[in-house]
Design a protein around this motif. Structure first.
Motif, PDB file in Angstrom:
ATOM      1  N   THR A  95      44.371  95.424  39.171  1.00  0.00           N
ATOM      2  CA  THR A  95      44.779  94.313  38.110  1.00  0.00           C
ATOM      3  C   THR A  95      46.004  93.831  38.372  1.00  0.00           C
ATOM      4  O   THR A  95      46.489  92.987  37.964  1.00  0.00           O
ATOM      5  CB  THR A  95      44.071  94.367  36.906  1.00  0.00           C
ATOM      6  N   ASP A  96      47.203  94.723  38.726  1.00  0.00           N
ATOM      7  CA  ASP A  96      48.408  94.691  38.906  1.00  0.00           C
ATOM      8  C   ASP A  96      48.983  95.052  39.972  1.00  0.00           C
ATOM      9  O   ASP A  96      49.858  96.066  40.138  1.00  0.00           O
ATOM     10  CB  ASP A  96      49.207  95.093  37.608  1.00  0.00           C
ATOM     11  N   GLU A 130      32.802  91.684  44.371  1.00  0.00           N
ATOM     12  CA  GLU A 130      32.700  92.449  43.242  1.00  0.00           C
ATOM     13  C   GLU A 130      34.075  92.789  42.639  1.00  0.00           C
ATOM     14  O   GLU A 130      34.228  92.801  41.585  1.00  0.00           O
ATOM     15  CB  GLU A 130      31.738  93.716  43.702  1.00  0.00           C
ATOM     16  N   GLN A 131      34.888  93.200  43.473  1.00  0.00           N
ATOM     17  CA  GLN A 131      36.172  93.659  43.237  1.00  0.00           C
ATOM     18  C   GLN A 131      37.159  92.147  42.489  1.00  0.00           C
ATOM     19  O   GLN A 131      37.574  92.521  41.474  1.00  0.00           O
ATOM     20  CB  GLN A 131      36.888  94.319  44.264  1.00  0.00           C
ATOM     21  N   ILE A 132      36.707  91.297  43.330  1.00  0.00           N
ATOM     22  CA  ILE A 132      37.538  90.103  42.638  1.00  0.00           C
ATOM     23  C   ILE A 132      36.654  89.366  41.378  1.00  0.00           C
ATOM     24  O   ILE A 132      37.493  89.222  40.398  1.00  0.00           O
ATOM     25  CB  ILE A 132      37.444  88.869  43.789  1.00  0.00           C
ATOM     26  N   ASN A 133      35.336  89.041  41.428  1.00  0.00           N
ATOM     27  CA  ASN A 133      34.782  88.439  40.500  1.00  0.00           C
ATOM     28  C   ASN A 133      34.539  89.473  39.199  1.00  0.00           C
ATOM     29  O   ASN A 133      34.478  88.956  37.885  1.00  0.00           O
ATOM     30  CB  ASN A 133      33.492  87.849  40.934  1.00  0.00           C
ATOM     31  N   TYR A 135      35.510  92.605  38.524  1.00  0.00           N
ATOM     32  CA  TYR A 135      36.735  93.288  38.005  1.00  0.00           C
ATOM     33  C   TYR A 135      38.016  92.873  38.030  1.00  0.00           C
ATOM     34  O   TYR A 135      39.220  93.742  37.411  1.00  0.00           O
ATOM     35  CB  TYR A 135      36.791  94.908  38.738  1.00  0.00           C
ATOM     36  N   HIS A 136      38.157  91.475  38.274  1.00  0.00           N
ATOM     37  CA  HIS A 136      39.313  90.898  38.302  1.00  0.00           C
ATOM     38  C   HIS A 136      40.561  91.452  39.052  1.00  0.00           C
ATOM     39  O   HIS A 136      41.644  91.561  38.668  1.00  0.00           O
ATOM     40  CB  HIS A 136      39.838  90.572  37.140  1.00  0.00           C
ATOM     41  N   MET A 137      40.275  91.935  40.236  1.00  0.00           N
ATOM     42  CA  MET A 137      41.051  92.654  40.842  1.00  0.00           C
ATOM     43  C   MET A 137      41.867  91.946  42.132  1.00  0.00           C
ATOM     44  O   MET A 137      41.136  90.910  42.527  1.00  0.00           O
ATOM     45  CB  MET A 137      40.724  93.938  41.608  1.00  0.00           C
ATOM     46  N   HIS A 138      42.950  92.289  42.508  1.00  0.00           N
ATOM     47  CA  HIS A 138      43.232  91.473  43.872  1.00  0.00           C
ATOM     48  C   HIS A 138      44.254  92.738  44.471  1.00  0.00           C
ATOM     49  O   HIS A 138      44.558  93.555  43.922  1.00  0.00           O
ATOM     50  CB  HIS A 138      43.964  90.284  43.771  1.00  0.00           C
TER      51      HIS A 138
END
Length: 223
Positions: A95-96, A130-133, A135-138
């Motif tokens: 997330t960061d 799934e990671q993006i939507n 868990y809001h990861m990038h």
């Protein structure tokens, strides 16, 4: 939105395009160009289409959008050849990711005895939906441009990039509002490339990157 401000913005992106030069291209007086930019007059359709051809924009963009994002944070739009360099990189998906990746690179450099490393970075797009939507990861990759004579840790692969031409823009105080200032810098740089007939390339080079620090430079690779 302002046609006049949009015209000023586009003309300013072409660093040789004075009002006099544009007037000569358009076969009008400099005073006419000045009136257009002050919004005290607008060009006839034929001249508007001609302006679109000169600056490689659409009529909708020229008259209906707010193109002017070149404010006090941005400067030194340029094309430069970045010399060949060697680098190692570290990828983080979280997330960061920017902070995590850059901190890790600084830690590696410090372990090699370098207190002030040259660090660059870029987005890492290979994430799952799934990671993006969910868990809001990038993702983000930070890289250390290796100085001559420095040997990195054995577990880090050393990449090499040949000298290449980049369009670049300088950003002052990008972290005052990073989610607005930095994306606008990329848009401004893409406008600059379009106006000046520069084409983005991804072939055999880092396609775009940004430098780390209180100030920042954004680079986009050109053909």
């Amino acid at each position: 939105m302002s046609f006049g401000k949009n015209l000023q913005y586009l003309r300013r992106l072409d660093q040789s395009m004075t009002q006099e030069v544009l007037a000569e291209k358009m076969n009008v007086s400099r005073q006419t160009v000045s009136k257009w930019e002050m919004d005290s007059a607008q060009p006839e359709m034929e001249k508007a289409i001609e302006l679109c051809g000169i600056f490689n924009v659409t009529l909708d963009s020229l008259f209906r959008e707010d193109l002017d994002s070149y404010d006090e944070h941005y400067g030194n739009l340029r094309v430069e050849t970045v010399p060949a360099f060697r680098y190692i990189k570290h990828t983080v998906i979280s997330t960061d990711p920017e902070g995590d990746a850059i901190d890790r690179i600084f830690s590696i450099a410090k372990g090699c005895g370098v207190e002030h490393p040259r660090v660059i970075g870029w987005d890492f797009p290979a994430l799952s939906p799934e990671q993006i939507n969910l868990y809001h990861m990038h993702g983000y990759e930070a890289a250390w441009v290796l100085p001559e004579g420095v040997t990195p840790p054995e577990d880090k692969h050393v990449f090499e990039q040949q000298a290449h031409r980049y369009a670049a823009i300088h950003i002052s105080k990008p972290f005052e509002a990073p989610f607005a200032i930095i994306p606008k810098a990329y848009r401004t740089l893409m406008d600059y490339m379009r106006v000046n007939g520069l084409t983005h390339t991804k072939k055999d080079v880092i396609p775009c990157f940004e430098t780390d620090g209180e100030d920042m430079d954004v680079y986009i690779a050109c053909e």
